[in-house]
Each structure stands twice: as C-alpha cells, then as structure tokens.
Scaffold this motif. Structure first.
Motif, PDB file in Angstrom:
ATOM      1  N   ALA A   4       0.788  -1.223  -0.167  1.00  0.00           N
ATOM      2  CA  ALA A   4       0.100   0.070   0.104  1.00  0.00           C
ATOM      3  C   ALA A   4       0.872   1.231  -0.087  1.00  0.00           C
ATOM      4  O   ALA A   4       0.458   2.235  -0.535  1.00  0.00           O
ATOM      5  CB  ALA A   4      -0.889  -0.022   1.075  1.00  0.00           C
ATOM      6  N   VAL A   5       2.054   1.118   0.592  1.00  0.00           N
ATOM      7  CA  VAL A   5       2.957   2.266   0.595  1.00  0.00           C
ATOM      8  C   VAL A   5       3.849   2.519  -0.501  1.00  0.00           C
ATOM      9  O   VAL A   5       4.402   1.613  -0.984  1.00  0.00           O
ATOM     10  CB  VAL A   5       3.893   2.250   1.991  1.00  0.00           C
ATOM     11  CG1 VAL A   5       4.613   3.546   1.864  1.00  0.00           C
ATOM     12  CG2 VAL A   5       2.945   2.092   3.089  1.00  0.00           C
ATOM     13  N   GLY A   6       3.861   3.835  -1.190  1.00  0.00           N
ATOM     14  CA  GLY A   6       4.635   4.121  -2.116  1.00  0.00           C
ATOM     15  C   GLY A   6       5.577   5.368  -2.063  1.00  0.00           C
ATOM     16  O   GLY A   6       5.149   6.371  -1.214  1.00  0.00           O
ATOM     17  N   PRO A   7       6.270   5.629  -2.814  1.00  0.00           N
ATOM     18  CA  PRO A   7       7.067   7.076  -2.766  1.00  0.00           C
ATOM     19  C   PRO A   7       6.070   8.110  -2.719  1.00  0.00           C
ATOM     20  O   PRO A   7       5.069   7.976  -3.675  1.00  0.00           O
ATOM     21  CB  PRO A   7       7.857   6.956  -3.971  1.00  0.00           C
ATOM     22  CG  PRO A   7       8.148   5.594  -4.260  1.00  0.00           C
ATOM     23  CD  PRO A   7       6.909   4.594  -3.901  1.00  0.00           C
ATOM     24  N   GLY A   8       6.267   9.005  -2.024  1.00  0.00           N
ATOM     25  CA  GLY A   8       5.275  10.282  -2.186  1.00  0.00           C
ATOM     26  C   GLY A   8       4.234  10.120  -1.057  1.00  0.00           C
ATOM     27  O   GLY A   8       3.706  11.192  -0.704  1.00  0.00           O
ATOM     28  N   ASP A   9       3.804   8.936  -0.528  1.00  0.00           N
ATOM     29  CA  ASP A   9       2.784   8.835   0.203  1.00  0.00           C
ATOM     30  C   ASP A   9       3.033   9.399   1.635  1.00  0.00           C
ATOM     31  O   ASP A   9       4.295   9.552   2.050  1.00  0.00           O
ATOM     32  CB  ASP A   9       2.344   7.346   0.461  1.00  0.00           C
ATOM     33  CG  ASP A   9       1.879   6.913  -0.480  1.00  0.00           C
ATOM     34  OD1 ASP A   9       1.143   7.368  -1.305  1.00  0.00           O
ATOM     35  OD2 ASP A   9       1.815   5.397  -0.569  1.00  0.00           O
ATOM     36  N   LEU A  10       2.319   9.878   2.567  1.00  0.00           N
ATOM     37  CA  LEU A  10       2.438  10.379   3.999  1.00  0.00           C
ATOM     38  C   LEU A  10       1.998   9.341   4.864  1.00  0.00           C
ATOM     39  O   LEU A  10       1.234   8.492   4.678  1.00  0.00           O
ATOM     40  CB  LEU A  10       1.385  11.502   4.180  1.00  0.00           C
ATOM     41  CG  LEU A  10       1.549  12.818   3.544  1.00  0.00           C
ATOM     42  CD1 LEU A  10       0.632  13.810   3.967  1.00  0.00           C
ATOM     43  CD2 LEU A  10       3.034  13.284   3.998  1.00  0.00           C
ATOM     44  N   VAL A  11       2.808   9.173   5.799  1.00  0.00           N
ATOM     45  CA  VAL A  11       2.868   8.019   7.005  1.00  0.00           C
ATOM     46  C   VAL A  11       3.034   8.610   8.237  1.00  0.00           C
ATOM     47  O   VAL A  11       3.460   9.930   8.286  1.00  0.00           O
ATOM     48  CB  VAL A  11       3.794   7.069   6.931  1.00  0.00           C
ATOM     49  CG1 VAL A  11       3.626   5.903   5.904  1.00  0.00           C
ATOM     50  CG2 VAL A  11       5.298   7.354   6.898  1.00  0.00           C
ATOM     51  N   ASP A  54      12.228   4.862   3.611  1.00  0.00           N
ATOM     52  CA  ASP A  54      13.284   6.029   3.550  1.00  0.00           C
ATOM     53  C   ASP A  54      12.349   7.192   3.828  1.00  0.00           C
ATOM     54  O   ASP A  54      11.652   7.358   2.886  1.00  0.00           O
ATOM     55  CB  ASP A  54      13.987   5.608   2.455  1.00  0.00           C
ATOM     56  CG  ASP A  54      15.209   7.097   2.445  1.00  0.00           C
ATOM     57  OD1 ASP A  54      15.003   7.744   3.375  1.00  0.00           O
ATOM     58  OD2 ASP A  54      15.676   7.110   1.377  1.00  0.00           O
ATOM     59  N   ILE A  55      12.524   7.720   4.875  1.00  0.00           N
ATOM     60  CA  ILE A  55      11.493   9.150   4.989  1.00  0.00           C
ATOM     61  C   ILE A  55      12.368  10.295   5.023  1.00  0.00           C
ATOM     62  O   ILE A  55      11.885  11.272   5.487  1.00  0.00           O
ATOM     63  CB  ILE A  55      10.664   8.939   6.301  1.00  0.00           C
ATOM     64  CG1 ILE A  55      11.563   8.655   7.595  1.00  0.00           C
ATOM     65  CG2 ILE A  55       9.765   7.869   6.098  1.00  0.00           C
ATOM     66  CD1 ILE A  55      10.713   8.995   8.765  1.00  0.00           C
TER      67      ILE A  55
END
Length: 91
Positions: A4-11, A54-55
């Motif tokens: 579900a998580v990809g580059p550009g997503d907010l966590v 990587d954040i």
C-alpha cells in the motif's frame, strides 16, 4: 503495508521505541507525519516487516513504526466568475 505504501505517500509515526538493532533513541517524533521517499524491499531485521521505508530522516526505518495516512480526496469548489458590467452610453 509495503504493497500500500509508495514513494510520495504520507505516513504517521506510531512507534518511537529505541532502535531495535542498536538500542539508541530514534530521531522520530510520535504523531508526526513523514513523506516516504522510497520503499526498500528488504526484510527488517526484527522480522515483523517485509520492507524498510526511507523518510529522509537518518536511515531506513521498519514500516511497523508507521501507519499510512489516507490520501486527500479531490474536492470541487464552485468559483464565482465576475462578468464585466455593461453600461449604456449616456446621451
């Protein structure tokens, strides 16, 4: 979660426990949101996650420290359009 998580997503950070490999405190803030730069498909040493995130803070983090925030839905807004007023010539 890696699907579900990809580059550009907010966590959002939900776990600021010390680093489970070194025992040092982490520079993350609980309740703070971070943007994902990359998802690295390496299993975390803790065995609870199948990917590292990587954040942009320090190095890669176990994805179990985060929860995906929902993407904002597009909202349409009606805008007022001002039309030029027509004047009758005086005369």
């Amino acid at each position: 979660m890696s699907d579900a998580v990809g580059p550009g997503d907010l966590v959002i950070c939900v776990n600021v426990a010390p680093n489970h490999a070194t025992g040092r405190p982490v520079p993350l803030v609980a309740g703070e949101s971070y943007r994902v730069f990359a998802v690295m498909e390496f299993a975390c040493p803790c065995g609870r996650a199948d990917a590292l995130l990587d954040i942009g803070v320090d190095f890669a983090w176990c994805q179990t420290r985060f929860r995906l925030l929902p993407k904002p839905k597009a909202q349409t807004r009606e805008r007022k359009v001002s039309a030029p007023k027509e004047f009758e010539p005086a005369g």
